[in-house]
Design a protein around this motif. Structure first.
Motif, PDB file in Angstrom:
ATOM      1  N   LYS A 132      -5.412   6.215  -1.821  1.00 32.60           N
ATOM      2  CA  LYS A 132      -5.986   4.615  -1.271  1.00 32.60           C
ATOM      3  C   LYS A 132      -5.158   3.779  -2.119  1.00 32.60           C
ATOM      4  N   GLY A 134      -4.026   0.232  -4.332  1.00 28.45           N
ATOM      5  CA  GLY A 134      -5.136  -0.554  -5.360  1.00 28.45           C
ATOM      6  C   GLY A 134      -4.207  -0.563  -6.309  1.00 28.45           C
ATOM      7  N   ARG A 136      -4.686   0.564  -9.550  1.00 28.48           N
ATOM      8  CA  ARG A 136      -4.574   1.742 -10.199  1.00 28.48           C
ATOM      9  C   ARG A 136      -4.201   3.042  -9.441  1.00 28.48           C
ATOM     10  N   SER A 137      -3.795   2.820  -8.121  1.00 21.57           N
ATOM     11  CA  SER A 137      -3.230   3.983  -7.446  1.00 21.57           C
ATOM     12  C   SER A 137      -1.756   4.274  -7.627  1.00 21.57           C
ATOM     13  N   ASP A 141       0.871   0.628  -1.102  1.00 26.73           N
ATOM     14  CA  ASP A 141       0.353   0.533   0.213  1.00 26.73           C
ATOM     15  C   ASP A 141       1.209   1.046   1.407  1.00 26.73           C
TER      16      ASP A 141
END
Length: 299
Positions: A132, A134, A136-137, A141
């Motif tokens: 996902k 974000g 903190r990912s 994207d």
């Protein structure tokens, strides 16, 4: 190949050349390629500069280590093209897997029997859960969108993938997104064609048993097994060389801990080669000699 006692550097080099198929006995068939990779455990497709202490698939194909092409010159070398064709056959048959340690252009090939240990070190513990985006990912994207597209339509070529994601996505950006997913063993290359390039699939679907086996292994178990296999492949190495090699995908402190544990368990031992003290897999103890009982004859 276990060794014991004293040995010269030249003798060590000879043992490595024999194991790495560099003594004029090239790999040519699928069975030979499968046997070579299972014997060494893992190898690079092409040599690196500066060199890394690991066999190469193109070297095994040629049967020598002189004037081998690097990946930068592989496109112009027919030997590299023929070796690549054989390597792709290993991927298709699930006899080999690739890890993204040194970039897409220089595959790091892992034997099927060894791959679960690599997965335990580098792979996701919940591979079916889509990444996902974000703040903190660890995935961009585009990497998340790419995973979803491969999950829906894989195996899928890079060309088709670009079309699926939209024409505005450049090949460079797509390569970066694929690299993010590949580095965590979310996806894997499963085929290649000259017209469409690489084909990708989510790894948990392509090889579910290997992924399940890797998930069930602890990091300590996996690292110990890989250290032992690397020492079997390289015959004997300095501890610093082990730390450099495995430092490509795990913290060096963990490598030192694993080496010390294997030494304590006497699964590894030191051997003197020239002026150096190298690590090797502990040679098996020789079987005790059975005393010969002579029958007595009556006079």
């Amino acid at each position: 190949m276990p060794i014991a006692g004293l040995m010269t550097d030249q003798e060590l080099d000879q043992l490595r050349q024999e194991k790495w198929r560099l003594t004029g006995h090239p790999v040519r068939t699928l069975d030979e390629a499968r046997a070579f990779l299972e014997s060494v455990g893992f190898c690079l497709m092409y040599p690196l500069r500066p060199p890394l202490l690991v066999p190469t698939f193109v070297g095994a194909w040629v049967g020598a280590d002189e004037n081998l092409p690097t990946w930068q010159h592989a496109f112009a070398d027919p030997r590299a093209q023929e070796a690549t064709n054989l390597m792709v056959r290993l991927l298709r048959e699930r006899d080999a897997y690739e890890a993204n340690l040194f970039g897409e252009n220089n595959a790091f090939l892992v034997a099927a029997s060894i791959f679960p240990y690599f997965y335990a070190l580098m792979g996701e513990r919940n591979p079916k859960q889509a990444p996902k985006p974000g703040p903190r990912s660890e995935y961009s994207d585009l990497a998340c969108d790419t995973f979803a597209a491969i999950q829906r339509g894989g195996p899928i070529s890079k060309q088709k993938l670009q079309e699926t994601l939209g024409g505005s996505v450049s090949l460079g950006a797509l390569d970066h997104a694929l690299g993010e997913l590949w580095s965590k063993l979310r996806i894997t290359r499963v085929d290649y064609s000259t017209t469409e390039g690489s084909f990708w699939d989510v790894l948990y679907r392509w090889s579910p048993e290997a992924v399940r086996e890797g998930i069930d292994l602890s990091v300590g178990e996996a690292l110990s097994a890989l250290l032992s296999k690397y020492l079997d492949c390289a015959v004997a190495v300095e501890q610093s060389e082990l730390e450099i090699f495995f430092g490509n995908f795990v913290a060096r402190s963990r490598v030192r801990e694993a080496i010390n544990a294997l030494l304590s368990a006497r699964e590894l031992a030191f051997v003197r080669i020239g002026s150096r003290s190298l690590l090797q897999v502990t040679p098996p103890k020789p079987a005790p000699k059975t005393p010969v009982v002579q029958s007595q004859t009556e006079n």
